[in-house]
Scaffold this motif. Structure first.
Motif, mmCIF file in Angstrom:
data_model
loop_
_atom_site.group_PDB
_atom_site.id
_atom_site.type_symbol
_atom_site.label_atom_id
_atom_site.label_comp_id
_atom_site.label_asym_id
_atom_site.label_seq_id
_atom_site.Cartn_x
_atom_site.Cartn_y
_atom_site.Cartn_z
ATOM 1 N N MET A 1 0.823 -1.212 0.000
ATOM 2 C CA MET A 1 0.000 0.000 0.000
ATOM 3 C C MET A 1 0.860 1.267 0.000
ATOM 4 O O MET A 1 0.534 2.245 -0.633
ATOM 5 C CB MET A 1 -0.903 -0.023 1.236
ATOM 6 N N ILE A 2 1.983 1.196 0.732
ATOM 7 C CA ILE A 2 2.950 2.316 0.716
ATOM 8 C C ILE A 2 4.344 1.735 0.478
ATOM 9 O O ILE A 2 4.729 0.738 1.098
ATOM 10 C CB ILE A 2 2.956 3.088 2.063
ATOM 11 N N LYS A 3 5.067 2.394 -0.434
ATOM 12 C CA LYS A 3 6.450 1.974 -0.655
ATOM 13 C C LYS A 3 7.321 3.229 -0.715
ATOM 14 O O LYS A 3 7.079 4.120 -1.528
ATOM 15 C CB LYS A 3 6.565 1.190 -1.965
ATOM 16 N N VAL A 4 8.291 3.284 0.190
ATOM 17 C CA VAL A 4 9.164 4.457 0.274
ATOM 18 C C VAL A 4 10.609 4.000 0.077
ATOM 19 O O VAL A 4 11.078 3.086 0.759
ATOM 20 C CB VAL A 4 8.997 5.155 1.653
ATOM 21 N N GLU A 5 11.289 4.647 -0.870
ATOM 22 C CA GLU A 5 12.694 4.282 -1.136
ATOM 23 C C GLU A 5 13.553 5.539 -1.185
ATOM 24 O O GLU A 5 13.265 6.462 -1.955
ATOM 25 C CB GLU A 5 12.810 3.570 -2.494
ATOM 26 N N GLY A 6 14.583 5.542 -0.367
ATOM 27 C CA GLY A 6 15.568 6.637 -0.391
ATOM 28 C C GLY A 6 14.951 8.022 -0.261
ATOM 29 O O GLY A 6 15.311 8.939 -1.004
ATOM 30 N N LEU A 7 14.049 8.157 0.677
ATOM 31 C CA LEU A 7 13.353 9.449 0.840
ATOM 32 C C LEU A 7 14.201 10.438 1.651
ATOM 33 O O LEU A 7 14.663 10.134 2.749
ATOM 34 C CB LEU A 7 12.007 9.226 1.538
ATOM 35 N N ALA A 18 15.522 16.956 7.105
ATOM 36 C CA ALA A 18 14.534 16.641 8.150
ATOM 37 C C ALA A 18 14.205 15.153 8.091
ATOM 38 O O ALA A 18 13.814 14.550 9.093
ATOM 39 C CB ALA A 18 13.270 17.461 7.941
ATOM 40 N N VAL A 19 14.337 14.570 6.906
ATOM 41 C CA VAL A 19 14.190 13.112 6.727
ATOM 42 C C VAL A 19 15.360 12.653 5.873
ATOM 43 O O VAL A 19 15.652 13.237 4.827
ATOM 44 C CB VAL A 19 12.854 12.760 6.030
ATOM 45 N N LYS A 20 16.051 11.591 6.370
ATOM 46 C CA LYS A 20 17.256 11.123 5.674
ATOM 47 C C LYS A 20 17.115 9.665 5.276
ATOM 48 O O LYS A 20 16.905 8.807 6.120
ATOM 49 C CB LYS A 20 18.478 11.224 6.613
ATOM 50 N N ASN A 21 17.180 9.409 4.027
ATOM 51 C CA ASN A 21 17.234 8.053 3.486
ATOM 52 C C ASN A 21 16.237 7.100 4.141
ATOM 53 O O ASN A 21 16.597 6.034 4.629
ATOM 54 C CB ASN A 21 18.664 7.506 3.630
ATOM 55 N N ALA A 22 14.985 7.487 4.135
ATOM 56 C CA ALA A 22 13.944 6.625 4.727
ATOM 57 C C ALA A 22 13.533 5.556 3.715
ATOM 58 O O ALA A 22 13.311 5.857 2.546
ATOM 59 C CB ALA A 22 12.739 7.461 5.121
ATOM 60 N N GLY A 58 13.822 10.810 -3.793
ATOM 61 C CA GLY A 58 13.397 9.474 -3.423
ATOM 62 C C GLY A 58 12.172 9.041 -4.202
ATOM 63 O O GLY A 58 11.634 9.806 -5.010
ATOM 64 N N ASN A 59 11.787 7.797 -3.977
ATOM 65 C CA ASN A 59 10.597 7.264 -4.655
ATOM 66 C C ASN A 59 9.538 6.928 -3.622
ATOM 67 O O ASN A 59 9.816 6.215 -2.653
ATOM 68 C CB ASN A 59 10.958 5.997 -5.439
ATOM 69 N N VAL A 60 8.355 7.432 -3.861
ATOM 70 C CA VAL A 60 7.257 7.179 -2.918
ATOM 71 C C VAL A 60 6.014 6.777 -3.706
ATOM 72 O O VAL A 60 5.578 7.495 -4.611
ATOM 73 C CB VAL A 60 6.943 8.429 -2.063
ATOM 74 N N ASN A 61 5.502 5.628 -3.370
ATOM 75 C CA ASN A 61 4.273 5.159 -4.001
ATOM 76 C C ASN A 61 3.231 4.954 -2.905
ATOM 77 O O ASN A 61 3.463 4.248 -1.937
ATOM 78 C CB ASN A 61 4.539 3.842 -4.740
ATOM 79 N N LYS A 68 5.415 11.502 -6.900
ATOM 80 C CA LYS A 68 6.164 12.498 -7.691
ATOM 81 C C LYS A 68 5.203 13.304 -8.559
ATOM 82 O O LYS A 68 5.314 14.503 -8.690
ATOM 83 C CB LYS A 68 7.196 11.768 -8.552
ATOM 84 N N ASN A 69 4.272 12.604 -9.198
ATOM 85 C CA ASN A 69 3.258 13.282 -10.020
ATOM 86 C C ASN A 69 1.896 12.985 -9.400
ATOM 87 O O ASN A 69 1.153 12.142 -9.882
ATOM 88 C CB ASN A 69 3.305 12.772 -11.458
ATOM 89 N N ILE A 70 1.615 13.684 -8.364
ATOM 90 C CA ILE A 70 0.437 13.354 -7.558
ATOM 91 C C ILE A 70 -0.862 13.600 -8.337
ATOM 92 O O ILE A 70 -0.984 14.581 -9.065
ATOM 93 C CB ILE A 70 0.469 14.142 -6.224
ATOM 94 N N SER A 71 -1.769 12.635 -8.212
ATOM 95 C CA SER A 71 -3.076 12.776 -8.863
ATOM 96 C C SER A 71 -4.113 13.023 -7.771
ATOM 97 O O SER A 71 -4.091 12.379 -6.712
ATOM 98 C CB SER A 71 -3.404 11.477 -9.598
ATOM 99 N N GLN A 72 -5.010 13.964 -8.042
ATOM 100 C CA GLN A 72 -6.049 14.273 -7.046
ATOM 101 C C GLN A 72 -6.904 13.036 -6.749
ATOM 102 O O GLN A 72 -7.460 12.914 -5.666
ATOM 103 C CB GLN A 72 -6.931 15.421 -7.528
ATOM 104 N N LYS A 73 -6.993 12.131 -7.735
ATOM 105 C CA LYS A 73 -7.804 10.920 -7.550
ATOM 106 C C LYS A 73 -7.275 10.066 -6.398
ATOM 107 O O LYS A 73 -8.009 9.293 -5.798
ATOM 108 C CB LYS A 73 -7.813 10.099 -8.844
ATOM 109 N N MET A 74 -5.970 10.199 -6.119
ATOM 110 C CA MET A 74 -5.352 9.419 -5.036
ATOM 111 C C MET A 74 -6.110 9.646 -3.714
ATOM 112 O O MET A 74 -6.249 8.731 -2.903
ATOM 113 C CB MET A 74 -3.895 9.861 -4.880
ATOM 114 N N PHE A 75 -6.639 10.861 -3.545
ATOM 115 C CA PHE A 75 -7.276 11.205 -2.275
ATOM 116 C C PHE A 75 -8.633 10.534 -2.079
ATOM 117 O O PHE A 75 -9.176 10.569 -0.981
ATOM 118 C CB PHE A 75 -7.372 12.729 -2.125
#
Lengths: 284, 333
Positions: A1-7, A18-22, A58-61, A68-75
């Protein structure tokens, strides 16, 4: 559901992060606790995941959407309960929820049902400005469920609530989770994290120090000892026994059989103690 | 998207109806419109009014009726009472074998001069047929003061529309609800549009009400609405930025009021300054709004003229938009 890489995230656009390599991943249906003291980077991470802060590196899904290219539909798939209550004080509780339900595309929940769920039934037509802090918080919490979220971000959901209401809120979180909702819980309250979370992440100074389940952490970091108080020859004696060493286990057995036990406590570590042990920092 | 924009507009409207300051802003132009009516004569009240003694000189009364509106009264006291009323009417009363003019003192000089002239023509036995002059019109078909006040009021309304947005943004900031809006499916543009609707529709609606109150009912409404909408665009931008920059309504209202300075300068320039100095005020959007509104209220505006003025206002507004837009978006993030 959430994937965070190198944030990474820096408010000053320099190396002062404020956030390092999460790095972490949250599967569907999990309650994931994000724990840390104030200023650790919890809100920054959550802000990026919910699109409130711009992703810098970083990459956040999130819920199948690239942040990165947030879609309003995500909400449509996301619910967000803020730590600070944020409802329209000049609108009634029902009007607040009626307004927000119009801002989503899919099936939404009935405001009256949600208000009942959080114990605000009978207050539907009272303006939120007349609510107590706790009531506003419950209304904020109820609003976060209006769009039937698949992924639910909860920021300090029980802060400022009396124990009875806090317990009801925890029950609602469990119930929603049982229905398949994934929960991202940001808190510095280790007790609620311990009670609710499948896994927790400890974050300090923007860095995630550890991710594991509360149970594993307790096993790994807790001392397996038992404190026993018993009456021997008319006086109260206090002794500590290991629950692992065979010799001490037999001694404990003998004490239980031969003497009158006054009290007995396992010395299981709390999440807070583990947090301090791991990070070297307190939670405030 | 339209449904969401409409929902935001309705919410703002509902909250506005529960806020005393917003209600004052909504009602104020109506009260000022009534004030304009009380202060200035009616739009149709452009003829000279004369008060005469009934039966004293019927031939004179008939002669005067060709040049002015004549009212007859039974005695001198009745004429005095009538002259003391709000509108501009002068009495012409006998004094032996001559006549004297009775006035309240606040009548325009032109009215007194006209009364003197008509009286003199009658005494000299001059008839309309004796006139050899050609007729010239100065385009003053409506009272200038009333036109100026109504025009100023219309511009003020567009600024008040911006102020409504300011109050809405401050309310959102006070309630911390902008972050909640940012986690809904409403895009920034839809949010800005929804918020702008109040500031756009309020001036349009209020302008129509003002026209009805002040009696400018025969103007080209399309032309005037176009001028109102383009000038509101600038007020909206100022409304947003002041809402973002201020945390309480009083300081925000004070900041928005600063807009009245360029408005005042533009009006003073058009009404008082020589044409050669006008160029100094071309940069003020309200200068062009005032000119456009003025032409519409005079019923002399052409569409090319209005399109030119509104185009200039829009272009100046776009420059402001390009400057403020990033700040507004950042402020609402």
């Amino acid at each position: 559901m959430i994937k965070v890489e190198g944030l990474y995230h820096s408010y000053s656009n320099d190396e002062n992060y404020a956030v390092k390599n999460a790095n972490f991943e949250i599967p569907k249906g999990e309650i994931f606790g994000f724990l840390g003291p104030s200023g650790a980077g919890k809100s920054t991470t959550q802000g990026i995941l919910t699109g409130l802060l711009q992703l810098q590196k970083g990459n956040v899904n999130v819920a199948g959407y690239d942040v990165k290219n947030i879609s309003q539909k995500m909400f449509n798939k996301i619910g967000m309960s803020f730590e600070q209550s944020n409802v329209y004080s000049k609108l009634t509780a029902k009007e607040n929820l009626d307004f927000y339900r119009k801002l989503f595309d899919g099936q939404t929940r009935e405001p009256a049902d949600l208000l009942k769920l959080v114990g605000l039934d009978g207050k539907e037509n009272v303006r939120a400005g007349e609510f107590s802090k706790g009531m506003k918080h419950r209304l904020t919490f109820a609003r976060s469920m209006i769009n039937n979220p698949e992924l639910w971000f909860l920021d300090e959901p029980t802060t400022g609530l009396d124990p009875a209401i806090a317990s009801e809120i925890k029950d609602i979180i469990r119930k929603e989770n049982n229905n398949g909702v994934t929960v991202f819980l940001t808190t510095h309250n280790m007790f609620i994290a311990d009670e609710l979370c499948n896994r927790v992440a400890f974050i300090v100074d923007g860095e995630i120090k550890l991710i594991d389940s509360p149970k594993n952490l307790k096993l790994q970091y807790g001392e397996q000892l038992v404190d026993v108080e018993f009456r021997k020859n008319g006086t109260v004696v206090k002794e500590t026994f290991s629950t692992i060493k065979e010799e001490e286990k037999q001694r404990l057995q003998k004490v239980i059989l031969d003497y009158e036990i006054q009290s007995m406590h396992t010395k299981e570590a709390t999440l807070e103690e583990i947090f301090i042990k791991v990070t070297g920092r307190g939670l405030v | 998207m339209l449904k969401k924009i409409w929902a935001i507009f309705l919410r703002d409207l509902k909250v506005g109806s529960r806020d005393s300051l917003t209600l004052i802003i909504i009602i104020m132009p109506i009260l000022l419109g009534i004030g304009v009516n009380l202060l200035t004569p009616s739009i149709n009240d452009t003829t000279v009014n004369l008060a005469l003694l009934e039966g004293e000189n019927p031939a004179q009364a008939e002669y005067f009726a060709d040049f002015a509106k004549v009212e007859l009264f039974p005695n001198e006291e009745a004429i005095e009472t009538r002259v003391k009323k709000r509108d501009h009417i002068v009495g012409i009363l006998p004094d032996g074998d001559r006549y004297y003019i009775m006035s309240q003192g606040n009548e325009p000089e032109s009215v007194i001069e006209m009364a003197k002239l008509v009286n003199m023509y009658y005494a000299e036995g001059i008839n309309l047929e004796d006139a050899t002059a050609k007729l010239f019109e100065f385009g003053e078909t409506v009272p200038p003061l009333k036109k100026m006040l109504t025009n100023t009021l219309i511009i003020m309304i567009s600024i008040l529309g911006g102020m409504l947005i300011t109050f809405n943004i401050i309310e959102e900031k006070t309630d911390h609800t902008i972050s909640a809006m940012n986690v809904t499916t409403v895009s920034k543009n839809a949010y800005l549009l929804g918020k702008s609707l109040v500031g756009m529709l309020y001036p349009v609606f209020s302008t129509i009400v003002i026209l009805l109150i002040t009696g400018f009912r025969d103007v080209n409404l399309g032309q005037l609405i176009l001028m109102v909408i383009v000038s509101s665009f600038l007020s909206l931008l100022i409304g947003f930025i002041q809402g973002i920059n201020n945390d309480d309504v009083m300081s925000a209202a004070a900041s928005v009021k600063m807009l009245f300075l360029p408005v005042g300068a533009a009006i003073a320039a058009i009404e008082l300054l020589n044409q050669k100095w006008q160029i100094l005020f071309y940069w003020i959007p309200f200068y062009w709004t005032y000119k456009g509104n003025d032409a519409v209220l005079l019923n002399s505006a052409t569409w090319p003229q209005i399109l030119l003025y509104s185009g200039i206002v829009l272009a100046l507004g776009l420059i402001v938009y390009l400057y403020l837009s990033p700040k507004i978006r950042k402020g609402l993030a």
